[in-house]
Design a protein around this motif. Structure first.
Motif, short mmCIF file in Angstrom:
data_model
loop_
_atom_site.label_atom_id
_atom_site.label_comp_id
_atom_site.label_asym_id
_atom_site.label_seq_id
_atom_site.Cartn_x
_atom_site.Cartn_y
_atom_site.Cartn_z
N GLN A 158 -7.87 -2.82 3.93
CA GLN A 158 -7.87 -3.16 2.52
C GLN A 158 -9.09 -4.02 2.16
O GLN A 158 -9.60 -3.95 1.05
CB GLN A 158 -6.57 -3.98 2.17
N TRP A 211 -10.31 4.77 6.40
CA TRP A 211 -10.42 3.66 5.45
C TRP A 211 -9.06 3.42 4.83
O TRP A 211 -8.11 4.12 5.09
CB TRP A 211 -11.44 4.01 4.34
N ASP A 271 -8.25 4.06 1.89
CA ASP A 271 -7.84 5.09 0.94
C ASP A 271 -7.89 6.48 1.50
O ASP A 271 -7.70 7.45 0.78
CB ASP A 271 -8.74 4.99 -0.31
N GLY A 272 -8.16 6.62 2.81
CA GLY A 272 -8.19 7.96 3.37
C GLY A 272 -9.08 8.00 4.61
O GLY A 272 -9.60 6.98 5.05
#
Lengths: 416, 82
Positions: A360, A390, A392-393
């Motif tokens: 995050q 990451w 987010d993906g």
């Protein structure tokens, strides 16, 4: 031949014996007027009984004359009737009447005879009040002696059936008037009182008859009846004629009833009355038992109260225990809340340590194509396919070169 | 075990007033009367009281049964009969 001269003693003895054999002369009533009356110092009374046609010397000895001598004195000139026997007195050459009973004239002959016998049997003790026996309170068996056909039988059995049917009746029918009555009644009394085994005997006997003339009732003044009653081992109730008739049997009896019905009333208790008495006893017993159980109950209550006072104060203890329990529950609740709060804190810390949180913040995680973490540069070789993740993906990448000391792969994480 | 001061056992007391099989009315009544008097005198334990009361009721029932009983019997004693 001159007639033989007899001695005087032979003649006087003959005369004496002649008179003794003559039953009419040994038991007779004579009426006349008293004269030449004297009383000896020994208590014997001598007098002449006379009327217009004759005179007779009379001797009334002390043992027979008590009543006349002490209570109802005879006087010269009295008209009397006397009972006794005619006797020849050899020593004095005189004829005299030995009197055993005397009473004023004017009384009927039957009445005079009655009075004579009354005096005689009284003297003998047949009427002695001390001899009279109590009647049984609850007779077991009741003897009845009377005529089978008379009203007395009906009256007696009717009253007994109403008042006391518990006791069987033993009935002995007998004639109650006429020549054979005295012997028959006497025999009936003996047959009940003495001939029967004691356990078969009645425990009280009624002897009697209904009303009639003095002559009709006379059997109950006869000696055999009186002696049988006197000798009877169980109490005898007499019931002869009406209220006003008194017979010698009435005087011998243990109890005299004025009538046959009254005799039955005397002998038999009243069933209804006795039933009430039994119920009253039952009520008494009940009341007393209630009283006693009441006492026991009260005592139990008092004892229970004492025990209660002596026991530990359970109520107080319970209160204290409850308070403790409440306190503990409170503590437990508080502990639980604290535990919850601590858990939440820990969870936050754990959260902070997880890779996700790092991602995050903009970092990326590299792993091999097989998915194993590639936490060091040496973990991957040139040309090897890797995966970069990451927050987010993720993307697949290929390692183009290796450079020792340089940040791994140059490309990896360079755009972070 | 029984000492002089111990109360008489209730069952002994009860037995003292027991009914006989062929008791006449007089015997039943006098026992009933005695039980009632004993209860009235008092000084009994609860056990004794209850035992006596039970016995008294039995006596009372018997007495009343006798009182309610049947018709009077009449036996005739004949002359010369024993």
């Amino acid at each position: 031949m001159p007639p033989e001269a007899r001695p005087v003693w032979q003649v006087t003895r003959y005369l004496r014996e002649l008179l003794e054999r003559d039953t009419a002369m040994s038991d007779l009533w004579i009426g006349g007027e008293v004269s030449n009356l004297t009383t000896s110092s020994a208590g014997h009374i001598y007098f002449t009984l006379k009327d217009q046609g004759g005179a007779l010397r009379c001797a009334y000895f002390r043992n027979q004359n008590v009543r006349v001598r002490l209570r109802e004195p005879m006087r010269n000139g009295d008209a009397v009737i006397v009972h006794g026997k005619i006797e020849f007195y050899p020593q004095g050459g005189t004829l005299q009447c030995i009197v055993d009973f005397a009473q004023p004239a004017g009384v009927g002959a039957l009445q005079a005879e009655f009075e004579r016998r009354r005096a005689k049997f009284e003297e003998e003790g047949l009427f002695d009040p001390a001899r009279k026996r109590e009647l049984p309170r609850f007779p077991r068996k009741i003897g009845v002696i009377t005529s089978q056909t008379g009203a007395a039988y009906h009256d007696i059995t009717t009253v007994l059936a109403r008042r006391w049917p518990l006791a069987p009746i033993l009935f002995r029918p007998t004639p109650v008037q006429g020549d054979e009555a005295p012997v028959e009644v006497a025999e009936a009394i003996r047959s009940m009182g003495l001939r029967l085994r004691p356990e078969a005997r009645p425990d009280v006997v009624i002897v009697g008859r209904g009303g009639g003339s003095a002559e009709d009732l006379w059997a109950f003044n006869e000696e055999p009846v009186l002696r049988a009653m006197f000798g009877c081992p169980v109490p005898v109730v007499s019931a002869v004629g009406h209220e006003t008739d008194v017979t010698l049997a009435d005087l011998v009896a243990d109890m005299r009833a004025p009538t046959p019905s009254a005799a039955a009333e005397l002998v038999a208790p009243d069933r209804e009355e006795v039933t009430r008495a039994v119920r009253a006893l039952e009520a008494t017993m009940y009341a007393r038992s209630r009283q006693r159980t009441g006492i026991a109950r009260d005592a139990t209550h008092r004892l229970a109260n004492r025990v209660e006072r002596l026991l530990p104060d359970t109520h107080g203890w319970r209160r204290r225990v409850t308070a403790h329990a409440d306190g503990m529950a409170h503590v437990a609740h508080r502990s639980a809340r604290e535990a919850r709060e601590m858990t939440a804190g820990l969870a936050a810390r754990v959260q902070a340590l997880s890779p996700q949180a790092t991602l995050q913040r903009g970092y990326a995680l590299v792993s091999t194509a097989a998915g194993a973490p590639a936490s060091r540069a040496a973990s991957v070789a040139a040309g090897e396919e890797i995966e970069v993740r990451w927050a987010d993906g993720s993307r697949r990448a290929t390692v183009s070169a290796t450079a020792t000391g340089a940040p791994a792969g140059g490309g990896v994480g360079s755009d972070a | 075990m029984t000492s002089a001061t111990d109360p008489e056992p209730a069952d002994t007391l009860q037995a003292a007033f027991a009914l006989g099989d062929d008791d006449g009315f007089e015997a039943v009544y006098s026992r009933l009367d005695a039980v009632a008097k004993r209860l009235e005198e008092g000084g009994l334990t609860l056990d004794q009281t209850l035992a006596l009361y039970e016995q008294g009721i039995a006596l009372s029932r018997r007495a009343q049964a006798l009182l309610d009983a049947a018709e009077q019997s009449i036996e005739v004693l004949r002359q010369g009969g024993e």
